[in-house]
Design a protein around this motif. Structure first.
Motif, PDB file in Angstrom:
ATOM      1  N   ARG A  65      -5.762 -15.391   1.763  1.00  7.77           N
ATOM      2  CA  ARG A  65      -6.469 -15.781   0.532  1.00  7.77           C
ATOM      3  C   ARG A  65      -5.482 -16.240  -0.536  1.00  7.77           C
ATOM      4  N   LEU A  66      -4.349 -15.531  -0.650  1.00  5.04           N
ATOM      5  CA  LEU A  66      -3.329 -15.923  -1.617  1.00  5.04           C
ATOM      6  C   LEU A  66      -2.745 -17.290  -1.269  1.00  5.04           C
ATOM      7  N   ALA A  67      -2.463 -17.501   0.021  1.00  4.58           N
ATOM      8  CA  ALA A  67      -1.900 -18.786   0.458  1.00  4.58           C
ATOM      9  C   ALA A  67      -2.879 -19.929   0.194  1.00  4.58           C
ATOM     10  N   MET A  68      -4.164 -19.681   0.367  1.00  2.00           N
ATOM     11  CA  MET A  68      -5.175 -20.708   0.130  1.00  2.00           C
ATOM     12  C   MET A  68      -5.251 -21.082  -1.350  1.00  2.00           C
ATOM     13  N   LYS A  69      -4.896 -20.125  -2.237  1.00  2.00           N
ATOM     14  CA  LYS A  69      -4.867 -20.404  -3.681  1.00  2.00           C
ATOM     15  C   LYS A  69      -3.602 -21.137  -4.103  1.00  2.00           C
ATOM     16  N   GLY A  70      -2.667 -21.288  -3.159  1.00  2.00           N
ATOM     17  CA  GLY A  70      -1.407 -21.941  -3.481  1.00  2.00           C
ATOM     18  C   GLY A  70      -0.353 -20.997  -4.013  1.00  2.00           C
ATOM     19  N   GLU A  71      -0.596 -19.671  -3.886  1.00  2.23           N
ATOM     20  CA  GLU A  71       0.365 -18.683  -4.374  1.00  2.23           C
ATOM     21  C   GLU A  71       1.553 -18.584  -3.415  1.00  2.23           C
ATOM     22  N   THR A  72       2.719 -18.307  -3.974  1.00  2.00           N
ATOM     23  CA  THR A  72       3.910 -18.070  -3.152  1.00  2.00           C
ATOM     24  C   THR A  72       3.906 -16.609  -2.712  1.00  2.00           C
ATOM     25  N   ILE A  73       3.928 -16.398  -1.414  1.00  4.42           N
ATOM     26  CA  ILE A  73       3.912 -15.032  -0.879  1.00  4.42           C
ATOM     27  C   ILE A  73       5.350 -14.527  -0.805  1.00  4.42           C
ATOM     28  N   THR A  74       5.574 -13.359  -1.382  1.00  5.58           N
ATOM     29  CA  THR A  74       6.909 -12.761  -1.417  1.00  5.58           C
ATOM     30  C   THR A  74       6.924 -11.449  -0.656  1.00  5.58           C
ATOM     31  N   GLU A  75       8.127 -10.956  -0.423  1.00  5.43           N
ATOM     32  CA  GLU A  75       8.278  -9.661   0.253  1.00  5.43           C
ATOM     33  C   GLU A  75       7.621  -8.543  -0.546  1.00  5.43           C
ATOM     34  N   GLN A  76       7.714  -8.643  -1.882  1.00  4.02           N
ATOM     35  CA  GLN A  76       7.107  -7.624  -2.735  1.00  4.02           C
ATOM     36  C   GLN A  76       5.591  -7.582  -2.554  1.00  4.02           C
ATOM     37  N   ILE A  77       4.964  -8.757  -2.468  1.00  3.16           N
ATOM     38  CA  ILE A  77       3.511  -8.824  -2.282  1.00  3.16           C
ATOM     39  C   ILE A  77       3.125  -8.225  -0.940  1.00  3.16           C
ATOM     40  N   VAL A  78       3.867  -8.564   0.106  1.00  9.94           N
ATOM     41  CA  VAL A  78       3.579  -8.032   1.444  1.00  9.94           C
ATOM     42  C   VAL A  78       3.704  -6.509   1.443  1.00  9.94           C
ATOM     43  N   ASN A  79       4.784  -5.996   0.857  1.00 15.77           N
ATOM     44  CA  ASN A  79       4.998  -4.541   0.833  1.00 15.77           C
ATOM     45  C   ASN A  79       3.905  -3.833   0.042  1.00 15.77           C
ATOM     46  N   TYR A  80       3.470  -4.461  -1.072  1.00 16.71           N
ATOM     47  CA  TYR A  80       2.426  -3.825  -1.876  1.00 16.71           C
ATOM     48  C   TYR A  80       1.093  -3.828  -1.131  1.00 16.71           C
ATOM     49  N   ASP A  81       0.767  -4.943  -0.486  1.00 15.03           N
ATOM     50  CA  ASP A  81      -0.459  -4.990   0.314  1.00 15.03           C
ATOM     51  C   ASP A  81      -0.415  -3.944   1.427  1.00 15.03           C
ATOM     52  N   LEU A  82       0.743  -3.766   2.032  1.00 11.84           N
ATOM     53  CA  LEU A  82       0.889  -2.751   3.084  1.00 11.84           C
ATOM     54  C   LEU A  82       0.682  -1.343   2.541  1.00 11.84           C
ATOM     55  N   SER A  83       1.235  -1.079   1.353  1.00 12.86           N
ATOM     56  CA  SER A  83       1.058   0.252   0.763  1.00 12.86           C
ATOM     57  C   SER A  83      -0.418   0.521   0.466  1.00 12.86           C
ATOM     58  N   LEU A  84      -1.164  -0.493   0.040  1.00 15.99           N
ATOM     59  CA  LEU A  84      -2.599  -0.330  -0.194  1.00 15.99           C
ATOM     60  C   LEU A  84      -3.325  -0.056   1.117  1.00 15.99           C
ATOM     61  N   ALA A  85      -2.933  -0.747   2.177  1.00 14.32           N
ATOM     62  CA  ALA A  85      -3.563  -0.544   3.485  1.00 14.32           C
ATOM     63  C   ALA A  85      -3.296   0.863   4.007  1.00 14.32           C
ATOM     64  N   LEU A  86      -2.058   1.341   3.837  1.00 17.68           N
ATOM     65  CA  LEU A  86      -1.710   2.682   4.301  1.00 17.68           C
ATOM     66  C   LEU A  86      -2.449   3.764   3.528  1.00 17.68           C
ATOM     67  N   GLU A  87      -2.810   3.460   2.266  1.00 19.77           N
ATOM     68  CA  GLU A  87      -3.579   4.410   1.451  1.00 19.77           C
ATOM     69  C   GLU A  87      -5.079   4.204   1.613  1.00 19.77           C
ATOM     70  N   HIS A  88      -5.466   3.274   2.499  1.00 22.36           N
ATOM     71  CA  HIS A  88      -6.876   2.935   2.739  1.00 22.36           C
ATOM     72  C   HIS A  88      -7.567   2.480   1.456  1.00 22.36           C
ATOM     73  N   HIS A  89      -6.818   1.750   0.633  1.00 22.27           N
ATOM     74  CA  HIS A  89      -7.359   1.195  -0.612  1.00 22.27           C
ATOM     75  C   HIS A  89      -8.233  -0.005  -0.280  1.00 22.27           C
ATOM     76  N   ASP A  90      -9.364  -0.126  -0.964  1.00 23.02           N
ATOM     77  CA  ASP A  90     -10.309  -1.212  -0.654  1.00 23.02           C
ATOM     78  C   ASP A  90      -9.800  -2.585  -1.092  1.00 23.02           C
TER      79      ASP A  90
END
Length: 347
Positions: A65-90
């Motif tokens: 979804r971020l890539a489709m908006k034209g956002e630059t995906i960074t390591e920080q974004i990936v790590n934060y998304d992973l932390s949300l997934a590990l916490e079962h955040h919606d």
């Protein structure tokens, strides 16, 4: 535990952004969630046990979804998304990324990057005074500056005032060359940097000449009443309780205030209590004052900064626990071993 399979479609033109250079982000997702991702054309098959495949699909969908908006995906974004997934955040980064505060002079959007930052920005919008407390790199000052410039451009306030305590960290101001302004400018440099990046040096210079933007040390606030202004007090952990009280009692009608600080980086004398600490205790229950605590999860600088902040948090907690155990031992008197040793010495 039985293996689970999940499938996902990602447009081929977006895969290089989502997967990262040499599939770096994809490998991080596989390693963190203990899954295997098999790519065939535009389709992905995610294989793993437990909640791993669902978490990986959620992260990959959010990055897409971020890539489709034209956002630059960074390591920080990936790590934060992973932390949300590990916490079962919606939620995911894409859900908060659309809250654009303003654009930099180069056209880059300024928006919260974490849920902690989103809460901080919302608190600024909804409260007259907001305290932003957290470690370096969490965007406390930068987001405050973006909110101030936006309010100024929208004519919600007539001026911006930014201030910092000029704490002498190992150096005396008198040793520095130049007049008073040139002596205190180094302490205010981070504020200038954020101003230049968002507003541009020419716009800043024009508004500064008119008195619409002011950057000054905290001592310059004494005796003033600050009406219809957006006021930012940065590095508030270096204020004394008297300075903090002085600053808070300067606030006039139509003003909005942001106070930022990191209680782990005080430059005050060792036995001194910070004005920020006192303010948190004294003002906690007053309406229209918000307290936002950012953590290492909200660090948006280089990923190494996040690791450094986390390492210091662990070290300081361990040191704090050791101090508490030491006090408890002193409070409860000598241990049985110490009493036996004392008895032997007396014989």
């Amino acid at each position: 535990m039985a293996l689970v399979e999940r499938e996902l479609e990602i447009p081929e033109q977006l895969q290089s952004q989502v997967f990262g250079q040499f599939d770096r982000y994809l490998k991080t997702i596989e390693r963190s969630l203990n899954v295997t991702v098999i790519s065939r054309g535009g389709g992905l098959k995610i294989i793993g046990a437990g909640n791993g495949p669902d978490g990986a699909r959620k992260v990959l969908e959010d990055l897409t979804r971020l890539a489709m908006k034209g956002e630059t995906i960074t390591e920080q974004i990936v790590n934060y998304d992973l932390s949300l997934a590990l916490e079962h955040h919606d939620g995911g980064v894409s859900q908060i990324n659309g809250d654009i505060i303003c654009h930099t002079i180069g056209g880059k959007p300024v928006s919260p990057k974490t849920y902690g930052q989103k809460e901080y920005v919302d608190a600024i919008r909804n409260h007259m005074i907001t305290f932003g407390i957290g470690p370096a790199g969490t965007g406390k000052t930068y987001l405050a500056m973006a909110m101030a410039i936006t309010a100024f451009r929208n004519e919600e306030v007539s001026r911006i005032i930014m201030t910092r305590p000029a704490i002498e960290a190992g150096e005396k101001l008198g040793f520095l060359p130049g007049d008073l302004q040139s002596k205190v400018d180094p302490y205010l440099r981070p504020l200038y940097d954020a101003l230049y990046q968002i507003m541009g040096p020419e716009s800043y210079a024009k508004n500064s000449e008119k008195g619409a933007i002011e950057v000054a040390p905290l001592a310059y606030m004494r005796g003033r009443t600050l009406d219809n202004a957006f006021i930012i007090l940065d590095e508030a952990q270096n204020t004394t309780p008297a300075q903090m009280k002085m600053f808070l009692t300067r606030i006039g009608f139509g003003s909005r205030v942001i106070i930022t600080g990191d209680l782990t980086q005080k430059d005050l004398p060792f036995d001194s209590r910070s004005g920020l600490e006192v303010a948190v205790d004294v003002l906690r229950k007053i309406d229209d004052i918000a307290f936002c605590t950012l953590t290492s999860k909200d660090v948006v600088r280089h990923p190494l900064v996040q690791k450094i902040v986390q390492a210091y948090e662990v070290y300081e907690q361990r040191h704090h626990d050791a101090e508490l155990r030491k006090r408890d031992r002193h409070a409860s008197g000598p241990s049985a071993r110490e009493r036996r040793n004392t008895g032997r010495e007396s014989h």
